[in-house]
Scaffold this active site. Structure first.
Site, PDB file in Angstrom:
ATOM      1  N   SER A  10       0.837  -1.202   0.000  1.00  0.00           N
ATOM      2  CA  SER A  10       0.000   0.000   0.000  1.00  0.00           C
ATOM      3  C   SER A  10       0.873   1.254   0.000  1.00  0.00           C
ATOM      4  CB  SER A  10      -0.901   0.004   1.232  1.00  0.00           C
ATOM      5  OG  SER A  10      -1.504   1.282   1.344  1.00  0.00           O
ATOM      6  N   HIS A  35      -0.524  -1.367  -4.315  1.00  0.00           N
ATOM      7  CA  HIS A  35      -1.913  -1.113  -3.920  1.00  0.00           C
ATOM      8  C   HIS A  35      -2.073   0.398  -3.814  1.00  0.00           C
ATOM      9  CE1 HIS A  35      -5.717  -2.057  -1.884  1.00  0.00           C
ATOM     10  NE2 HIS A  35      -5.421  -1.098  -1.031  1.00  0.00           N
ATOM     11  N   MET A  39      -9.102   7.807  -2.169  1.00  0.00           N
ATOM     12  CA  MET A  39     -10.162   8.208  -1.227  1.00  0.00           C
ATOM     13  C   MET A  39     -10.728   9.551  -1.668  1.00  0.00           C
ATOM     14  SD  MET A  39      -8.417   7.275   2.421  1.00  0.00           S
ATOM     15  CE  MET A  39      -7.433   5.801   2.645  1.00  0.00           C
ATOM     16  N   HIS A  68      -7.613   0.707  -5.383  1.00  0.00           N
ATOM     17  CA  HIS A  68      -8.663   0.467  -4.388  1.00  0.00           C
ATOM     18  C   HIS A  68      -9.477   1.746  -4.274  1.00  0.00           C
ATOM     19  CE1 HIS A  68      -9.652  -0.450   0.135  1.00  0.00           C
ATOM     20  NE2 HIS A  68     -10.718  -0.510  -0.635  1.00  0.00           N
ATOM     21  N   MET A  70     -11.964   3.892  -2.813  1.00  0.00           N
ATOM     22  CA  MET A  70     -12.830   4.212  -1.670  1.00  0.00           C
ATOM     23  C   MET A  70     -13.540   5.507  -2.034  1.00  0.00           C
ATOM     24  SD  MET A  70     -10.085   3.018   1.207  1.00  0.00           S
ATOM     25  CE  MET A  70      -8.760   3.212   0.029  1.00  0.00           C
ATOM     26  N   ASP A 175      -7.062  -6.392   3.490  1.00  0.00           N
ATOM     27  CA  ASP A 175      -6.496  -5.040   3.500  1.00  0.00           C
ATOM     28  C   ASP A 175      -6.788  -4.333   4.815  1.00  0.00           C
ATOM     29  OD1 ASP A 175      -5.388  -2.630   2.701  1.00  0.00           O
ATOM     30  OD2 ASP A 175      -7.079  -2.048   1.434  1.00  0.00           O
TER      31      ASP A 175
HETATM   32  C1  DX5 Z   1      -7.286   1.749   4.380  1.00  0.00           C
HETATM   33  C2  DX5 Z   1      -6.578   1.341   3.108  1.00  0.00           C
HETATM   34  C3  DX5 Z   1      -5.510   0.305   3.316  1.00  0.00           C
HETATM   35  C4  DX5 Z   1      -4.422   0.754   4.235  1.00  0.00           C
HETATM   36  C5  DX5 Z   1      -3.396  -0.284   4.500  1.00  0.00           C
HETATM   37  O1  DX5 Z   1      -8.359   2.582   4.097  1.00  0.00           O
HETATM   38  O2  DX5 Z   1      -7.490   0.797   2.171  1.00  0.00           O
HETATM   39  O3  DX5 Z   1      -4.981  -0.104   2.061  1.00  0.00           O
HETATM   40  O4  DX5 Z   1      -3.756   1.866   3.717  1.00  0.00           O
HETATM   41  O5  DX5 Z   1      -2.438   0.263   5.328  1.00  0.00           O
HETATM   42  P1  DX5 Z   1      -1.998  -0.451   6.672  1.00  0.00           P
HETATM   43  O6  DX5 Z   1      -1.322  -1.712   6.246  1.00  0.00           O
HETATM   44  O7  DX5 Z   1      -1.081   0.544   7.284  1.00  0.00           O
HETATM   45  O8  DX5 Z   1      -3.234  -0.720   7.480  1.00  0.00           O
HETATM   46 ZN    ZN Z   2      -6.602  -0.253   0.440  1.00  0.00          ZN
END
Ligand code: DX5
Ligand code: ZN
Length: 217
Positions: A10, A35, A39, A68, A70, A175
């Site tokens: 990520s 990843h 957001m 990803h 969001m 995740d």
């Molecule tokens: C959270 C994200 C994750 C997150 C993972 O909203 O979708 O991908 O960044 O980071 P860690 O491993 O630090 O939880």
């Molecule tokens: Zn994520």
């Protein structure tokens, strides 16, 4: 669990002022995928980056990228992210008013469609899509922020989705809060793709060692 475990890094936990070096570091450490957490400040209470940043990252690496989303109604951005070089485009079931239509748009844009579900969403809400998508992404934290602790009660959903799969090769990713200390439990629960941010970037013995131990805990 069969086959190899993939580590997806990520970028949320990276140093954004040095993204080029960070991507090279992740590649050298043996990560299998990047990843890319998008957001929108609406679906989640935070804002990150978009397709222009992805296009810049795309030029730095050949690693596959999972975007990803969001984001509320993420299908609006499918063409833009496909053009920027996304390989997999993972949308939240909770964020789509017409999930089937969104998944079609993603596939037609030339990306592998994926579905993500929040901790409070049951696996049964999405098992009907096991023959339409390439990836399920189980959120093991509330989406919106990196560095949270994994919620183990989310992991049994993996087996429900795996059991509903109809022969198609499905990635099942976890995740949120994934790190060396809990990788064994995540793999044991049936995941094949372990997404990790803080767990890689902040591992005291270095990123390569974190990747090695997450793959073979
Ligand atoms: C959270 C994200 C994750 C997150 C993972 O909203 O979708 O991908 O960044 O980071 P860690 O491993 O630090 O939880
Ligand atoms: Zn994520």
């Amino acid at each position: 669990m069969s086959g190899a475990v993939r580590v997806s890094a990520s970028l949320l936990a990276a140093d954004f002022a040095n993204l080029g070096d960070e991507v090279a570091r992740l590649e050298e450490a043996g990560c299998d995928e990047l990843h890319f957490d998008v957001m929108d400040g609406d679906f989640v209470p935070n804002i990150t980056f978009g397709a222009d940043v992805l296009a810049a990252v795309r030029h730095l690496t050949k690693l596959p990228v999972d975007v990803h989303m969001m984001v509320t109604e993420p299908g609006r951005f499918a063409a833009q992210f496909a053009a920027a070089g996304a390989d997999t485009f993972t949308v939240h079931a909770e964020a789509c008013s017409n999930l089937a239509g969104t998944l079609t748009d993603v596939a037609e844009a030339g990306m592998r469609p994926g579905i993500s579900i929040n901790p409070s969403t049951e696996a049964n809400a999405v098992t009907r899509y096991t023959s339409t998508v390439d990836r399920f992404l189980i959120m093991s934290v509330e989406p919106g922020f990196g560095g949270q602790s994994l919620m183990p009660e989310t992991l049994p959903k993996i087996k429900v989705i795996r059991a509903a799969g109809t022969g198609r090769t499905l990635d099942i990713a976890v995740d949120g809060g994934v790190k060396v200390e809990n990788a064994a439990s995540v793999i044991e629960a049936g995941a094949d793709t372990l997404i990790s941010g803080t767990g890689l970037f902040k591992f005291p013995d270095g990123m390569a060692e974190a990747v090695r131990q997450i793959k073979s805990p």
